[in-house]
Structure formats: C-alpha cells, structure tokens
Design a protein around this motif. Structure first.
Motif, PDB file in Angstrom:
ATOM      1  N   PHE A 189      23.901   8.851   5.000  1.00  0.00           N
ATOM      2  CA  PHE A 189      23.152   9.079   6.301  1.00  0.00           C
ATOM      3  C   PHE A 189      21.560   9.187   5.921  1.00  0.00           C
ATOM      4  O   PHE A 189      20.835   8.674   6.619  1.00  0.00           O
ATOM      5  N   LEU A 190      21.151   9.906   4.885  1.00  0.00           N
ATOM      6  CA  LEU A 190      19.805   9.902   4.472  1.00  0.00           C
ATOM      7  C   LEU A 190      18.983   8.320   4.316  1.00  0.00           C
ATOM      8  O   LEU A 190      17.977   8.345   4.556  1.00  0.00           O
ATOM      9  N   ALA A 191      19.928   7.761   3.890  1.00  0.00           N
ATOM     10  CA  ALA A 191      19.312   6.305   3.414  1.00  0.00           C
ATOM     11  C   ALA A 191      19.107   5.478   4.707  1.00  0.00           C
ATOM     12  O   ALA A 191      18.160   4.808   4.810  1.00  0.00           O
ATOM     13  N   VAL A 239      15.587  16.335  -3.674  1.00  0.00           N
ATOM     14  CA  VAL A 239      16.464  14.891  -3.919  1.00  0.00           C
ATOM     15  C   VAL A 239      16.884  14.335  -2.604  1.00  0.00           C
ATOM     16  O   VAL A 239      16.824  13.255  -2.602  1.00  0.00           O
ATOM     17  N   GLN A 240      17.482  15.078  -1.740  1.00  0.00           N
ATOM     18  CA  GLN A 240      17.599  14.480  -0.377  1.00  0.00           C
ATOM     19  C   GLN A 240      16.469  13.891   0.274  1.00  0.00           C
ATOM     20  O   GLN A 240      16.255  12.811   0.850  1.00  0.00           O
ATOM     21  N   THR A 241      15.302  14.552   0.461  1.00  0.00           N
ATOM     22  CA  THR A 241      14.049  14.127   1.007  1.00  0.00           C
ATOM     23  C   THR A 241      13.503  12.561   0.116  1.00  0.00           C
ATOM     24  O   THR A 241      13.117  11.856   0.813  1.00  0.00           O
ATOM     25  N   VAL A 242      13.761  12.804  -1.153  1.00  0.00           N
ATOM     26  CA  VAL A 242      13.306  11.650  -1.832  1.00  0.00           C
ATOM     27  C   VAL A 242      14.119  10.377  -1.415  1.00  0.00           C
ATOM     28  O   VAL A 242      13.638   9.591  -1.450  1.00  0.00           O
ATOM     29  N   ILE A 243      15.274  10.544  -1.187  1.00  0.00           N
ATOM     30  CA  ILE A 243      16.191   9.555  -0.810  1.00  0.00           C
ATOM     31  C   ILE A 243      15.801   8.877   0.632  1.00  0.00           C
ATOM     32  O   ILE A 243      15.549   7.729   0.848  1.00  0.00           O
ATOM     33  N   THR A 244      15.109   9.803   1.516  1.00  0.00           N
ATOM     34  CA  THR A 244      14.722   9.147   2.729  1.00  0.00           C
ATOM     35  C   THR A 244      13.152   8.429   2.464  1.00  0.00           C
ATOM     36  O   THR A 244      12.989   7.363   3.099  1.00  0.00           O
ATOM     37  N   HIS A 245      12.623   9.133   1.413  1.00  0.00           N
ATOM     38  CA  HIS A 245      11.036   8.385   1.265  1.00  0.00           C
ATOM     39  C   HIS A 245      11.427   7.046   0.481  1.00  0.00           C
ATOM     40  O   HIS A 245      10.867   6.111   0.700  1.00  0.00           O
ATOM     41  N   LEU A 246      12.454   7.111  -0.157  1.00  0.00           N
ATOM     42  CA  LEU A 246      12.694   5.864  -1.193  1.00  0.00           C
ATOM     43  C   LEU A 246      13.400   4.741  -0.076  1.00  0.00           C
ATOM     44  O   LEU A 246      12.786   3.632  -0.106  1.00  0.00           O
ATOM     45  N   SER A 247      14.100   5.143   0.554  1.00  0.00           N
ATOM     46  CA  SER A 247      14.597   4.049   1.715  1.00  0.00           C
ATOM     47  C   SER A 247      13.550   3.848   2.658  1.00  0.00           C
ATOM     48  O   SER A 247      13.571   2.441   2.908  1.00  0.00           O
ATOM     49  N   GLY A 248      12.845   4.487   3.153  1.00  0.00           N
ATOM     50  CA  GLY A 248      11.596   4.273   3.940  1.00  0.00           C
ATOM     51  C   GLY A 248      10.517   3.207   3.064  1.00  0.00           C
ATOM     52  O   GLY A 248       9.959   2.608   3.692  1.00  0.00           O
ATOM     53  N   LEU A 249      10.335   3.666   1.567  1.00  0.00           N
ATOM     54  CA  LEU A 249       9.432   2.520   1.103  1.00  0.00           C
ATOM     55  C   LEU A 249      10.024   1.348   0.906  1.00  0.00           C
ATOM     56  O   LEU A 249       9.569   0.284   1.072  1.00  0.00           O
ATOM     57  N   ILE A 250      11.442   1.004   0.875  1.00  0.00           N
ATOM     58  CA  ILE A 250      11.990  -0.244   0.624  1.00  0.00           C
ATOM     59  C   ILE A 250      12.113  -0.628   2.009  1.00  0.00           C
ATOM     60  O   ILE A 250      11.645  -2.066   1.999  1.00  0.00           O
ATOM     61  N   ILE A 251      12.381  -0.091   2.976  1.00  0.00           N
ATOM     62  CA  ILE A 251      12.372  -0.906   4.277  1.00  0.00           C
ATOM     63  C   ILE A 251      11.149  -1.145   4.728  1.00  0.00           C
ATOM     64  O   ILE A 251      10.880  -2.096   5.573  1.00  0.00           O
ATOM     65  N   THR A 252       9.932  -0.566   4.391  1.00  0.00           N
ATOM     66  CA  THR A 252       8.489  -0.758   4.633  1.00  0.00           C
ATOM     67  C   THR A 252       8.263  -2.026   3.881  1.00  0.00           C
ATOM     68  O   THR A 252       7.638  -2.907   4.454  1.00  0.00           O
ATOM     69  N   LEU A 267       0.822  -1.111  -0.195  1.00  0.00           N
ATOM     70  CA  LEU A 267      -0.042  -0.013   0.000  1.00  0.00           C
ATOM     71  C   LEU A 267       0.853   1.118  -0.067  1.00  0.00           C
ATOM     72  O   LEU A 267       0.474   2.416  -0.595  1.00  0.00           O
ATOM     73  N   GLN A 268       1.917   1.134   0.591  1.00  0.00           N
ATOM     74  CA  GLN A 268       2.942   2.235   0.668  1.00  0.00           C
ATOM     75  C   GLN A 268       3.220   2.701  -0.758  1.00  0.00           C
ATOM     76  O   GLN A 268       3.696   4.110  -0.915  1.00  0.00           O
ATOM     77  N   LEU A 269       2.911   2.110  -1.823  1.00  0.00           N
ATOM     78  CA  LEU A 269       3.378   2.489  -3.325  1.00  0.00           C
ATOM     79  C   LEU A 269       2.623   3.564  -3.484  1.00  0.00           C
ATOM     80  O   LEU A 269       3.049   4.214  -4.637  1.00  0.00           O
ATOM     81  N   ILE A 270       1.520   3.918  -3.043  1.00  0.00           N
ATOM     82  CA  ILE A 270       0.687   5.205  -3.326  1.00  0.00           C
ATOM     83  C   ILE A 270       1.471   6.442  -3.151  1.00  0.00           C
ATOM     84  O   ILE A 270       1.321   7.485  -3.720  1.00  0.00           O
ATOM     85  N   LYS A 271       2.719   6.294  -2.222  1.00  0.00           N
ATOM     86  CA  LYS A 271       3.570   7.507  -1.916  1.00  0.00           C
ATOM     87  C   LYS A 271       4.538   7.516  -2.945  1.00  0.00           C
ATOM     88  O   LYS A 271       5.456   8.321  -2.682  1.00  0.00           O
ATOM     89  N   LEU A 272       4.572   6.952  -4.149  1.00  0.00           N
ATOM     90  CA  LEU A 272       5.486   6.927  -4.967  1.00  0.00           C
ATOM     91  C   LEU A 272       5.783   8.317  -5.518  1.00  0.00           C
ATOM     92  O   LEU A 272       7.063   8.731  -5.768  1.00  0.00           O
ATOM     93  N   PRO A 273       4.681   9.321  -5.730  1.00  0.00           N
ATOM     94  CA  PRO A 273       4.890  10.551  -6.225  1.00  0.00           C
ATOM     95  C   PRO A 273       5.856  11.284  -5.377  1.00  0.00           C
ATOM     96  O   PRO A 273       6.659  12.031  -5.695  1.00  0.00           O
ATOM     97  N   TRP A 274       5.930  11.111  -3.884  1.00  0.00           N
ATOM     98  CA  TRP A 274       6.806  11.672  -3.097  1.00  0.00           C
ATOM     99  C   TRP A 274       8.262  11.099  -3.424  1.00  0.00           C
ATOM    100  O   TRP A 274       9.418  11.555  -2.765  1.00  0.00           O
ATOM    101  N   VAL A 275       8.343   9.984  -3.815  1.00  0.00           N
ATOM    102  CA  VAL A 275       9.666   9.414  -4.399  1.00  0.00           C
ATOM    103  C   VAL A 275      10.266   9.974  -5.654  1.00  0.00           C
ATOM    104  O   VAL A 275      11.418  10.107  -5.738  1.00  0.00           O
ATOM    105  N   LEU A 276       9.183   9.970  -6.487  1.00  0.00           N
ATOM    106  CA  LEU A 276       9.681  10.675  -7.914  1.00  0.00           C
ATOM    107  C   LEU A 276       9.622  12.066  -8.098  1.00  0.00           C
ATOM    108  O   LEU A 276       9.905  12.480  -9.025  1.00  0.00           O
TER     109      LEU A 276
END
Length: 379
Positions: free
Chosen positions: A199-201, A324-337, A25-34
C-alpha cells in the motif's frame, strides 16, 4: 526542501536541461530514503521528552546553519557544491523528522491520530506554499542571496512551539526489548505488515509522478517562474492544505478503511483529467484546475498514509517503524519520479499522464482487494 527542489527544477529547465536530468535532481532527497539506517539510534537515545527535544533542536539548528551558508554561494558557479550542502542539510532535517514522528506517535492516542496527521500535513503543505510559491516569486525578484537567509529563519521558527510547550507528555508504553542498531530489519518479519508495505509503495505513486513533472511541463507551456510559483506553490499548496483538513475529518468520521478507498478513487479521477486535457495545448483554467486537483488528492493521500503508518508501529520502536514506512513512500516516489522523467522524455507529457493513470488504476484495485472488511477484522 520544497524551495530547493522547485527552484532548481525551474532553473535547470530554463537552462535547457533534459527532463531526465531534472528527475535525477530528486536524488538529493536520498537522506529521507536512507534515514531508516539511523532511526534505531534515535529511538535508543531519545526515550524521554528531554531526549526528543534535544535531538529536534540540534538537528534543526544544523539545518538552518547550512541553509544560511548556502545563501552566500553562487547558484550557477557553485551548483554542485550547493547540491552537496543541500544533501547534508537534508540529513539533519531527516534526523529531526525521525524524532518528531516518534514524538507524535507517543504523545497522542489512536482516536486523535487522524486529526494529528491532518494538522501535520496542513503544516507541511503550508510550508510548501511558502517554499514553492511565495519564496519562488521572491527568488525571481530579489535573487538567491536574499531569499536563503529568510529560509534559515523559517527553519528556526518551526521549533518555537515545541520550545514553549511544557505540557506535552509521553503516554506510558508497555516494557519492550532494548532497540538494536538493525532493528528496522525486524519490521519486515511480521506477516501482517506486507499488505501495508504494498500500500505504501503504490498509494500515491501516480500522484507523485505527475507532480514531479508538472512544473517542467508548465515551463514547456511557456509559463514564467513567477506564474509557476503562483500556480503550483500558492494555489496547489493551498488546495493540499484544505485537502489535509478534509481527509482528517473523513478518517475521524468514517475510519481509515473507507477513507483509503475514497481517496484512491479521487486520485484516479485526477490522473484521467490530466490525460484528457493534455490531448491538446490546454488553456490556463484547465491547467490550473488540473494542478489544484492533483495537489488536493496528494494532500488527502498524505494524511491517509501517515495515519495508517502510525497504526503499524511496534512498542518501543515508534520512530524506527514509522520512519521505515515513510521511507518506503519516499523510495517509491523517488523511483516513480525517475521513471516518469524518462517516460516524459521519450513519449511526451500526454503519454506520461496515461502511464500515471494506469499506475493509479493498479493502486485502486490493490486497495479494494487487499483491504476488505474481512481482512481488516483479521488484522
């Protein structure tokens, strides 16, 4: 956004969806990653206060309109259509976020950015308190069709301060080259930026992984939607609000270098606490204490991440580099989720929290090794 993810998580778990499916379900947050893909366009077009205000107002208006429309649909019959609309609404929300972040970088001086991010995080977690606490309780009592119109109003209320603030001015910046469409790529060409990327990841990956599976864990323990809304949305978010203020004060007094270490160690303690209380079925006070502890660490971590991100932007590319930096945190969060959902499915919540603790230990080691005083001076 918090309301959607929380309400859908609880609804899916009550309908016996697997933890892996809920994690997807977290994939709906992809816009915040992209969103880094269109952040250069925002930087290029929003180079004046008028441009930033226009972008923020239009994006928030679209966001509110989509939410209002979703409120007229049936959550069970139109589930996938609703997911699509939520995805589109988050595109608008992410665009507003790019402009807002750039505006924050350009209107405050470095000495104020710790407190600025403290206020930003406080506002964010206050919204989480409403979205995953108050509104979740109302959802159970009144239903989908009554709650969503109120949400669209909340979105519009958020732009009132900017609408009335006529004194906000951009701090003059040195001249820079025009922003290109692929300018985000050059962010990664600086050698000094790679330890910040690591660090961000890593920094709050363990915290996010634990939070993403905590609500399904509460369902498995037998708590109702109302109880989960109060525990996570009210107590948890309130703890994060307090933590945002604490972290901002720590950065102002001791700087990012010391605060980064303090928060990393606190996060490790939180993960170990969750691991030990899930050896058996925990009592309500133990569960609530763990939830508050994790949210508190998340609130502190967020301020540290955003403040250090502001310190690593290029002139004229503030929106792009911060995004770009916040996207790295979102992408990391998406993967870890996604990984956390699979770990919880295969090995249970107790071993999930062990996994998050090990991940946090790696984070602590990374912070202490990569951000020594000597390296800070060189940077």
């Amino acid at each position: 956004m918090t309301f959607f993810s929380t309400a859908l998580q609880v609804t899916m778990r009550q309908a016996s969806f697997s933890l892996s499916a809920i994690a997807v379900l977290q994939l709906i947050k992809l816009p915040w990653v992209l969103k880094f893909l269109w952040s250069p366009m925002v930087d290029r077009r929003c180079n004046t206060m008028k441009g930033y205000r226009r972008c923020i107002f239009i994006s928030e208006g679209i966001y509110a309109a989509i939410i209002l429309f979703v409120g007229h649909l049936d959550l069970h019959e139109d589930f996938y259509f609703i997911l699509t609309l939520i995805f589109l609404s988050l595109v608008a929300s992410a665009t507003q976020d790019i402009a807002t972040d750039a505006l924050a970088v350009l209107t405050f001086r470095k000495k104020d950015k710790g407190l600025v991010n403290s206020m930003q995080s406080l506002g964010s977690f206050a919204a989480t308190l409403i979205g995953s606490g108050f509104l979740l309780v109302l959802l159970q009592k009144y239903g989908w069709h009554y709650v969503l119109p109120f949400m669209s109003i909340f979105v519009l209320i958020a732009i009132i301060p900017l609408w009335h603030n006529k004194k906000l001015k951009l701090i003059p910046q040195p001249a820079s080259e025009p922003v290109s469409k692929a300018d985000f790529v050059w962010f990664f060409t600086r050698k000094s930026i790679w330890r910040q990327i690591g660090f961000l990841a890593l920094y709050y990956a363990g915290i996010i992984g634990s939070l993403s599976m905590f609500r399904p864990y509460l369902v498995d323990l037998g708590y109702s939607m109302k109880e989960i809304g109060i525990m996570s949305g009210v107590f948890g978010s309130a703890a994060a609000c307090v933590a945002s203020l604490v972290s901002g004060q720590l950065i102002t007094r001791f700087g990012s270098f010391v605060t980064r270490r303090i928060v990393a160690v606190c996060s490790l303690f939180a993960m170990l606490y969750l691991y030990f209380i899930t050896n058996d079925t925990p009592t309500y006070p133990l569960v609530l204490g763990g939830l508050i502890l994790v949210w508190f660490c998340y609130g502190m971590s967020t301020v540290v991440v955003y403040t250090t991100a502001m310190d690593n932007v290029r002139v004229g590319r503030e929106g792009t580099d911060f995004t770009v930096q916040t996207v790295i945190t979102h992408l990391s969060g998406l993967i870890i989720t996604l990984v956390s959902g699979k770990v919880a499915d295969l090995f249970g919540h107790h071993n999930l929290f062990l996994f998050e603790a090990v991940l946090t230990i790696i984070t602590v080691v990374y912070v202490f090794l990569m951000f020594s005083k000597k390296k800070e001076v060189k940077a």
